[in-house]
Scaffold this motif. Structure first.
Motif, mmCIF file in Angstrom:
data_model
loop_
_atom_site.group_PDB
_atom_site.id
_atom_site.type_symbol
_atom_site.label_atom_id
_atom_site.label_comp_id
_atom_site.label_asym_id
_atom_site.label_seq_id
_atom_site.Cartn_x
_atom_site.Cartn_y
_atom_site.Cartn_z
ATOM 1 N N GLU A 170 26.354 -16.803 -30.147
ATOM 2 C CA GLU A 170 25.309 -17.452 -29.343
ATOM 3 C C GLU A 170 23.933 -17.214 -29.939
ATOM 4 O O GLU A 170 23.104 -18.126 -29.994
ATOM 5 N N LYS A 171 23.697 -15.991 -30.413
ATOM 6 C CA LYS A 171 22.394 -15.671 -30.992
ATOM 7 C C LYS A 171 22.212 -16.324 -32.364
ATOM 8 O O LYS A 171 21.095 -16.722 -32.720
ATOM 9 N N VAL A 172 23.286 -16.432 -33.126
ATOM 10 C CA VAL A 172 23.204 -17.148 -34.405
ATOM 11 C C VAL A 172 22.827 -18.602 -34.149
ATOM 12 O O VAL A 172 21.940 -19.165 -34.804
ATOM 13 N N LYS A 173 23.484 -19.212 -33.214
ATOM 14 C CA LYS A 173 23.244 -20.622 -32.904
ATOM 15 C C LYS A 173 21.819 -20.851 -32.414
ATOM 16 O O LYS A 173 21.217 -21.901 -32.662
ATOM 17 N N ALA A 174 21.252 -19.858 -31.723
ATOM 18 C CA ALA A 174 19.918 -20.019 -31.149
ATOM 19 C C ALA A 174 18.796 -19.783 -32.150
ATOM 20 O O ALA A 174 17.628 -20.049 -31.848
ATOM 21 N N ASP A 175 19.115 -19.280 -33.347
ATOM 22 C CA ASP A 175 18.088 -18.969 -34.344
ATOM 23 C C ASP A 175 17.955 -20.146 -35.310
ATOM 24 O O ASP A 175 18.848 -20.383 -36.130
ATOM 25 N N PRO A 176 16.864 -20.903 -35.251
ATOM 26 C CA PRO A 176 16.715 -22.080 -36.125
ATOM 27 C C PRO A 176 16.721 -21.741 -37.603
ATOM 28 O O PRO A 176 17.055 -22.594 -38.432
ATOM 29 N N ALA A 177 16.367 -20.509 -37.946
ATOM 30 C CA ALA A 177 16.358 -20.120 -39.357
ATOM 31 C C ALA A 177 17.762 -20.044 -39.939
ATOM 32 O O ALA A 177 17.926 -20.017 -41.167
ATOM 33 N N LEU A 178 18.782 -20.026 -39.081
ATOM 34 C CA LEU A 178 20.153 -19.877 -39.552
ATOM 35 C C LEU A 178 20.951 -21.175 -39.486
ATOM 36 O O LEU A 178 22.149 -21.183 -39.761
ATOM 37 N N LYS A 179 20.301 -22.255 -39.152
ATOM 38 C CA LYS A 179 21.019 -23.503 -38.860
ATOM 39 C C LYS A 179 21.779 -24.063 -40.057
ATOM 40 O O LYS A 179 22.767 -24.796 -39.886
ATOM 41 N N ASP A 180 21.359 -23.741 -41.281
ATOM 42 C CA ASP A 180 22.020 -24.270 -42.471
ATOM 43 C C ASP A 180 22.990 -23.272 -43.102
ATOM 44 O O ASP A 180 23.485 -23.495 -44.215
ATOM 45 N N GLY A 181 23.236 -22.171 -42.418
ATOM 46 C CA GLY A 181 24.150 -21.163 -42.932
ATOM 47 C C GLY A 181 23.427 -19.909 -43.382
ATOM 48 O O GLY A 181 22.188 -19.868 -43.476
ATOM 49 N N PHE A 182 24.188 -18.878 -43.699
ATOM 50 C CA PHE A 182 23.584 -17.584 -44.047
ATOM 51 C C PHE A 182 24.612 -16.709 -44.747
ATOM 52 O O PHE A 182 25.824 -16.984 -44.720
ATOM 53 N N ASN A 183 24.121 -15.671 -45.399
ATOM 54 C CA ASN A 183 24.960 -14.612 -45.930
ATOM 55 C C ASN A 183 25.022 -13.490 -44.893
ATOM 56 O O ASN A 183 24.069 -13.292 -44.134
ATOM 57 N N ALA A 184 26.119 -12.753 -44.857
ATOM 58 C CA ALA A 184 26.300 -11.728 -43.830
ATOM 59 C C ALA A 184 26.653 -10.388 -44.458
ATOM 60 O O ALA A 184 27.429 -10.327 -45.420
ATOM 61 N N ILE A 185 26.080 -9.325 -43.898
ATOM 62 C CA ILE A 185 26.372 -7.959 -44.331
ATOM 63 C C ILE A 185 26.782 -7.157 -43.106
ATOM 64 O O ILE A 185 26.039 -7.093 -42.120
ATOM 65 N N GLY A 186 27.954 -6.546 -43.180
ATOM 66 C CA GLY A 186 28.429 -5.724 -42.076
ATOM 67 C C GLY A 186 28.544 -4.272 -42.478
ATOM 68 O O GLY A 186 28.834 -3.956 -43.636
ATOM 69 N N PHE A 187 28.308 -3.397 -41.514
ATOM 70 C CA PHE A 187 28.460 -1.960 -41.720
ATOM 71 C C PHE A 187 29.554 -1.450 -40.787
ATOM 72 O O PHE A 187 29.469 -1.605 -39.567
ATOM 73 N N SER A 188 30.603 -0.865 -41.381
ATOM 74 C CA SER A 188 31.669 -0.236 -40.609
ATOM 75 C C SER A 188 32.202 -1.176 -39.530
ATOM 76 O O SER A 188 32.644 -2.286 -39.818
ATOM 77 N N GLN A 189 32.155 -0.752 -38.276
ATOM 78 C CA GLN A 189 32.703 -1.540 -37.175
ATOM 79 C C GLN A 189 32.033 -2.908 -37.032
ATOM 80 O O GLN A 189 32.652 -3.865 -36.557
ATOM 81 N N GLY A 190 30.766 -3.012 -37.451
ATOM 82 C CA GLY A 190 30.062 -4.283 -37.359
ATOM 83 C C GLY A 190 30.711 -5.384 -38.160
ATOM 84 O O GLY A 190 30.504 -6.578 -37.880
ATOM 85 N N ASN A 191 31.535 -5.009 -39.157
ATOM 86 C CA ASN A 191 32.240 -6.030 -39.928
ATOM 87 C C ASN A 191 33.223 -6.813 -39.069
ATOM 88 O O ASN A 191 33.510 -7.978 -39.348
ATOM 89 N N ASN A 192 33.743 -6.186 -38.025
ATOM 90 C CA ASN A 192 34.658 -6.909 -37.155
ATOM 91 C C ASN A 192 33.935 -7.983 -36.353
ATOM 92 O O ASN A 192 34.526 -9.008 -36.002
ATOM 93 N N VAL A 193 32.662 -7.749 -36.056
ATOM 94 C CA VAL A 193 31.883 -8.778 -35.371
ATOM 95 C C VAL A 193 31.705 -9.980 -36.290
ATOM 96 O O VAL A 193 31.885 -11.137 -35.874
ATOM 97 N N ILE A 194 31.365 -9.721 -37.553
ATOM 98 C CA ILE A 194 31.183 -10.826 -38.507
ATOM 99 C C ILE A 194 32.515 -11.496 -38.804
ATOM 100 O O ILE A 194 32.619 -12.726 -38.837
ATOM 101 N N ARG A 195 33.541 -10.688 -39.003
ATOM 102 C CA ARG A 195 34.866 -11.262 -39.264
ATOM 103 C C ARG A 195 35.299 -12.153 -38.096
ATOM 104 O O ARG A 195 35.836 -13.248 -38.284
ATOM 105 N N GLY A 196 35.074 -11.686 -36.882
ATOM 106 C CA GLY A 196 35.434 -12.477 -35.713
ATOM 107 C C GLY A 196 34.632 -13.757 -35.617
ATOM 108 O O GLY A 196 35.157 -14.809 -35.231
ATOM 109 N N TYR A 197 33.345 -13.673 -35.989
ATOM 110 C CA TYR A 197 32.507 -14.874 -35.992
ATOM 111 C C TYR A 197 33.057 -15.889 -36.988
ATOM 112 O O TYR A 197 33.155 -17.091 -36.681
#
Length: 327
Positions: A170-197
């Motif tokens: 929801e927060k990714v979708k609401a950020d206009p700076a991310l509308k064309d895509g982005f690179n992602a960096i996860g730390f430890s457990q946070g990688n599961n959030v990115i993986r799930g996204y």
């Protein structure tokens, strides 16, 4: 009261006794950060079956600042928090943000923090600034799943993986700076959030996913109880793992405990409990039904970089950080 990582991880997954003290000093006050999350209120039957997990949920409602501080203190003691980078001060945070949006042609970068950490902590803020500087001012942000430090820390424990991913998306979708895509960096457990996204949304898409010591393929042992490590608990480790595996795939625990969501016992992957209740099983198409969209969404990401800690004593199998699994 300090508790070691073996005790914390086992007890939080199995919903046994946490035994936190509520009398320690705080770094942030209740007046500064209002907490509005409505945590689950256990029924009498749930309290009987999951006494300490229900106690934890109750504390999140009645004393969230104290509980969050205890989790953060524990994470700091176990060196799970990202440390601030040693970079010279440049602009203020506000002007930095404007410069990121205006002066770089690089894809934006989105980060997700680990267990006990927060996007509002100085270490993560420093990493955000440092990466932006390295990429000539690229727009860089850490997306929290809570609206402040307290909620962000607590959500890393008692908000399940799917719910964390939904907030992140929801927060990714609401950020206009991310509308064309982005690179992602996860730390430890946070990688599961990115993986799930990536698996469940990936719109706007992740171009490159850099996973740093992520629990991508799940964990199958209590920290310091891995089979190849001379553990301090002796033959108790096997008993702890067996009890944890049984409790982790309970429907209630899966609904209310992040750490249970990525528990993957290789001896249980064919069990009905794992296939029916495990969020990780559904994400990996190991559940009862195959979901082609999960596979298709993953294919929309162009590059994956999996960084494994070769001497990791927290994640077992550590090879799971690069999608390995025990035979």
């Amino acid at each position: 009261m300090k508790i070691n990582i073996v005790t914390l991880t086992f007890l939080i997954i199995s919903a046994d006794r946490l035994g936190f003290s509520s009398g320690e000093s705080l770094d942030f006050s209740a007046n500064d950060e209002e907490v509005s999350v409505g945590w689950h209120k256990c029924s009498s039957d749930e309290q009987m079956a999951h006494r300490e997990l229900c106690h934890l949920l109750s504390r999140a409602s009645t004393e969230p600042h104290i509980l969050a501080q205890e989790f953060e203190d524990w994470a700091e003691e176990k060196q799970l928090l990202v440390n601030p980078l040693d970079i010279p001060p440049v602009e203020t945070r506000t002007s930095r943000s404007l410069l990121r949006k205006q002066n770089s042609s690089s894809l934006p970068v989105v980060m997700a923090h680990g267990m006990g950490d927060s996007c509002f902590n100085s270490g993560m803020e420093s990493i955000v600034d440092g990466v932006s500087d390295m990429l000539d001012g690229a727009y860089t942000t850490c997306i929290p799943t809570g609206k402040n430090q307290v909620e962000d820390i607590l959500n890393g424990f008692i908000l399940n993986m799917d719910a964390n991913v939904d907030v992140f998306a929801e927060k990714v979708k609401a950020d206009p700076a991310l509308k064309d895509g982005f690179n992602a960096i996860g730390f430890s457990q946070g990688n599961n959030v990115i993986r799930g996204y990536i698996a469940r949304y990936n719109d706007p898409p992740v171009n490159t996913f850099l996973s740093i010591c992520g629990v991508n393929a799940g964990v199958a042992a209590i920290p310091y109880c891995e089979p190849s490590f001379p553990n301090v608990l002796g033959d108790k480790c096997e008993a702890l793992v067996q009890i944890t595996s049984k409790a982790a795939y309970n429907r209630f625990v899966q609904q209310h405990l992040f750490q249970a969501n990525y528990w993957r016992d290789p001896e249980k992957v064919d069990s009905r409990e794992y296939k029916v209740h495990s969020q990780l099983a559904r994400w990996g198409n190991e559940g009862l039904h195959f979901d082609q969209s999960l596979k298709d969404n993953f294919a929309r990401t162009n590059k994956f970089v999996w960084v494994m800690a070769e001497e990791d004593l927290i994640v077992w199998p550590r090879q799971g950080e690069q999608w390995g699994a025990p035979d």
